[in-house]
Design an enzyme around this catalytic site. Structure first.
Site, PDB file in Angstrom:
ATOM      1  N   LYS A   1      -0.136   3.973   4.239  1.00 29.27           N
ATOM      2  CA  LYS A   1      -0.202   3.548   3.289  1.00 29.27           C
ATOM      3  C   LYS A   1      -0.089   4.184   2.455  1.00 29.27           C
ATOM      4  O   LYS A   1       1.903   4.262   2.270  1.00 29.27           O
ATOM      5  CB  LYS A   1      -1.975   3.312   3.063  1.00 29.27           C
ATOM      6  CG  LYS A   1      -1.946   2.200   3.800  1.00 29.27           C
ATOM      7  CD  LYS A   1      -4.360   1.500   3.228  1.00 29.27           C
ATOM      8  CE  LYS A   1      -3.859   0.275   4.144  1.00 29.27           C
ATOM      9  NZ  LYS A   1      -3.757   0.442   5.589  1.00 29.27           N
TER      10      LYS A   1
ATOM     11  N   ASP B   1     -13.478   6.245   7.047  1.00 31.32           N
ATOM     12  CA  ASP B   1     -12.230   5.412   6.966  1.00 31.32           C
ATOM     13  C   ASP B   1     -11.312   5.948   5.395  1.00 31.32           C
ATOM     14  O   ASP B   1     -11.579   5.795   4.810  1.00 31.32           O
ATOM     15  CB  ASP B   1     -12.363   3.837   7.082  1.00 31.32           C
ATOM     16  CG  ASP B   1     -10.518   3.164   7.146  1.00 31.32           C
ATOM     17  OD1 ASP B   1      -9.107   4.299   7.029  1.00 31.32           O
ATOM     18  OD2 ASP B   1     -10.791   2.419   7.897  1.00 31.32           O
TER      19      ASP B   1
ATOM     20  N   GLU C   1     -16.491   3.615   4.763  1.00 32.79           N
ATOM     21  CA  GLU C   1     -14.352   4.139   3.848  1.00 32.79           C
ATOM     22  C   GLU C   1     -14.653   4.233   2.384  1.00 32.79           C
ATOM     23  O   GLU C   1     -16.274   4.778   1.720  1.00 32.79           O
ATOM     24  CB  GLU C   1     -14.025   2.810   3.734  1.00 32.79           C
ATOM     25  CG  GLU C   1     -14.133   1.592   4.436  1.00 32.79           C
ATOM     26  CD  GLU C   1     -12.997   0.719   4.263  1.00 32.79           C
ATOM     27  OE1 GLU C   1     -12.514   0.924   3.239  1.00 32.79           O
ATOM     28  OE2 GLU C   1     -12.982  -0.714   4.308  1.00 32.79           O
TER      29      GLU C   1
ATOM     30  N   SER D   1     -10.977  -0.725   0.353  1.00 30.66           N
ATOM     31  CA  SER D   1      -9.719  -1.182   0.208  1.00 30.66           C
ATOM     32  C   SER D   1      -9.716  -2.702  -0.849  1.00 30.66           C
ATOM     33  O   SER D   1      -8.773  -2.501  -1.316  1.00 30.66           O
ATOM     34  CB  SER D   1      -9.110  -2.071   1.728  1.00 30.66           C
ATOM     35  OG  SER D   1     -10.980  -3.049   1.657  1.00 30.66           O
TER      36      SER D   1
ATOM     37  N   ASN E   1       0.926  -1.309  -0.090  1.00 30.58           N
ATOM     38  CA  ASN E   1       0.054   0.031  -0.126  1.00 30.58           C
ATOM     39  C   ASN E   1       0.799   1.370   0.007  1.00 30.58           C
ATOM     40  O   ASN E   1       0.585   2.778   0.441  1.00 30.58           O
ATOM     41  CB  ASN E   1      -0.945   0.296   1.511  1.00 30.58           C
ATOM     42  CG  ASN E   1      -1.886  -1.209   1.321  1.00 30.58           C
ATOM     43  OD1 ASN E   1      -2.279  -1.538   0.025  1.00 30.58           O
ATOM     44  ND2 ASN E   1      -1.842  -1.759   2.621  1.00 30.58           N
TER      45      ASN E   1
ATOM     46  N   HIS F   1     -13.685  -2.675   6.281  1.00 35.85           N
ATOM     47  CA  HIS F   1     -13.067  -3.159   6.616  1.00 35.85           C
ATOM     48  C   HIS F   1     -12.770  -3.951   7.687  1.00 35.85           C
ATOM     49  O   HIS F   1     -14.194  -3.523   8.441  1.00 35.85           O
ATOM     50  CB  HIS F   1     -12.027  -1.897   6.775  1.00 35.85           C
ATOM     51  CG  HIS F   1     -10.250  -2.318   6.909  1.00 35.85           C
ATOM     52  ND1 HIS F   1     -10.115  -2.834   8.512  1.00 35.85           N
ATOM     53  CD2 HIS F   1      -8.980  -3.309   6.172  1.00 35.85           C
ATOM     54  CE1 HIS F   1      -8.688  -3.189   8.135  1.00 35.85           C
ATOM     55  NE2 HIS F   1      -8.660  -4.012   7.066  1.00 35.85           N
TER      56      HIS F   1
ATOM     57  N   HIS G   1      -7.818   4.663   2.520  1.00 37.06           N
ATOM     58  CA  HIS G   1      -7.107   4.223   0.623  1.00 37.06           C
ATOM     59  C   HIS G   1      -7.865   6.072   0.466  1.00 37.06           C
ATOM     60  O   HIS G   1      -7.241   5.885  -1.447  1.00 37.06           O
ATOM     61  CB  HIS G   1      -7.812   3.510   0.483  1.00 37.06           C
ATOM     62  CG  HIS G   1      -7.166   1.915   0.637  1.00 37.06           C
ATOM     63  ND1 HIS G   1      -6.454   1.543   0.808  1.00 37.06           N
ATOM     64  CD2 HIS G   1      -7.410   1.284   1.905  1.00 37.06           C
ATOM     65  CE1 HIS G   1      -6.240   0.143   1.294  1.00 37.06           C
ATOM     66  NE2 HIS G   1      -7.000   0.175   2.120  1.00 37.06           N
TER      67      HIS G   1
END
Length: 393
Positions: free
Chosen positions: A230, A195, A166, A170, A38, A124, A198
């Site tokens: 990441k 979240d 998110e 992910s 990542n 996640h 990413h």
């Protein structure tokens, strides 16, 4: 059945299903093109980031030495928190030892038996575990279904409510409908926990995250979580929001209170990476340019971030395809149940901004060949995934 027999039976069942996993240590400088990690922007290897991490270890020592509330908070931590909040447009931030801890802390400190959690089916594992540990009532809604979220909040019955999602997911790399979710949460006085693991470093203006890119970073009922491992290439996590939220977490978040603070080296590394990202908006732009071209070459949907998902007909085919890519010098991820929210095994490819053009072109050619050999794009999408919930994952 003895424990030894049980372990053997469990392993045999995993192997038969193509779901057994093993650790594969990598050597430094092994020469592989790494599209499994990542480290999207290549900042973990940036000379300035490395130097900052090394110098911090020499000055502060190998570890923080204690929890943040004892002596584990250094000036490095507070400097990183201030600059993270400023960069993402939030009032305040709190740094944790991992992104997993950040999500556990945010959810368990805000929800209890008297609360209700509405969770996207694709969130996640850290958010799934946090919802379970919170002891709140949990409603899992279909992926990115705003109407289902609205209906769940309408049925909350006066309980405090959190919505979990998110920004960029992910596994599939798709984006959440954050503007719509923010509006629904505002209507029902619910908190939206997003979240941005990413999204930070990839999405939004200069990598400030999808919330910032949509003009939602100042919304008082939006809580942002993120990871430093990441795009920032270091280690750790963060929760960002109002000063009142951060004060509450410092006093009530058990994963924060009882955990040793993030070590000085990754703290300084993340801070140096953040400053590099601020100075180099070309890095997130390169992610999207390369990601769009790679998605077209592999005939898969474009990503809202750096993650591309290549469906495979079966777990066995996915493992074989991963091995073929590795034999050709390219390391890619292989996600199989229960790590995939829709039950379909996939190659997970991360776009990398730090590779030179020659190595990137070579990696693209290898991936195109492997994908064609597996005939994944046409066949895997026809596999019925079945309903997936937090409980089944």
């Amino acid at each position: 059945m003895s424990w030894a027999e049980w372990f053997a039976a469990q392993r045999a069942a995993r192997e038969a299903a193509g779901l057994h996993r093993t650790l594969r240590p990598r050597a430094a400088g092994d020469g592989f093109i790494d599209l499994a990690s990542n480290d999207y922007l290549g900042l973990s290897g940036d000379p300035g980031v490395r130097r900052a991490a090394a110098e911090a270890a020499l000055v502060w020592g190998a570890g923080a030495g204690a929890s943040r509330l004892v002596t584990g908070t250094t000036t490095l931590h507070t400097e990183l928190e201030r600059e993270l909040a400023e960069f993402t447009g939030r009032e305040a931030a709190l740094v944790f030892s991992t992104g997993y801890h950040a999500n556990l802390s945010a959810v368990t400190a805000l929800a209890d038996r008297d609360a209700m959690i509405v969770s996207d089916a694709h969130v996640h594992a850290s958010l799934i575990d946090a919802a379970r540990l919170s002891r709140a009532a949990v409603r899992v809604v279909p992926h990115n279904d705003v109407a289902a979220v609205r209906a769940a909040l309408a049925a909350a019955g006066g309980r405090r409510a959190l919505v979990l999602t998110e920004s960029v997911f992910s596994v599939l790399g798709d984006a959440a409908p954050l503007a719509e979710l923010t509006g629904v949460c505002a209507e029902h006085d619910a908190l939206l926990v997003v979240d941005e693991a990413h999204g930070l470093g990839v999405a939004g203006d200069g990598g400030r995250g999808l919330l910032h890119g949509l003009g939602l970073s100042r919304q008082p009922h939006v809580v942002m979580t993120a990871t430093l491992s990441k795009s920032l290439g270091a280690m750790g996590g963060a929760v960002l929001g109002s000063a009142a939220l951060i004060d509450h977490l410092v006093n009530r978040a058990r994963p924060f209170i009882f955990d040793t603070g993030l070590a000085p080296a990754p703290t300084a590394g993340a801070l140096a990476a953040l400053r590099t990202l601020r100075a180099r908006p070309d890095l997130p732009a390169r992610i999207h340019e390369r990601g769009a071209a790679l998605a077209e070459r592999l005939d898969v949907p474009r990503s809202a971030g750096a993650v591309l998902s290549v469906p495979m007909p079966s777990p066995h085919v996915a493992v074989t395809a991963q091995a073929e890519a590795l034999a050709a010098g390219v390391r890619v991820g292989c996600f199989r149940p229960p790590s995939v929210p829709d039950g379909i095994s996939r190659l997970r490819v991360t776009t990398h901004a730090g590779l030179d053009e020659e190595r990137w072109a070579r990696a693209v050619d290898v991936l195109a060949r492997v994908a064609a050999q597996s005939s994944s794009s046409a066949s895997a999408t026809k596999i019925p995934a079945g309903p997936r919930t937090q409980q089944s994952r």
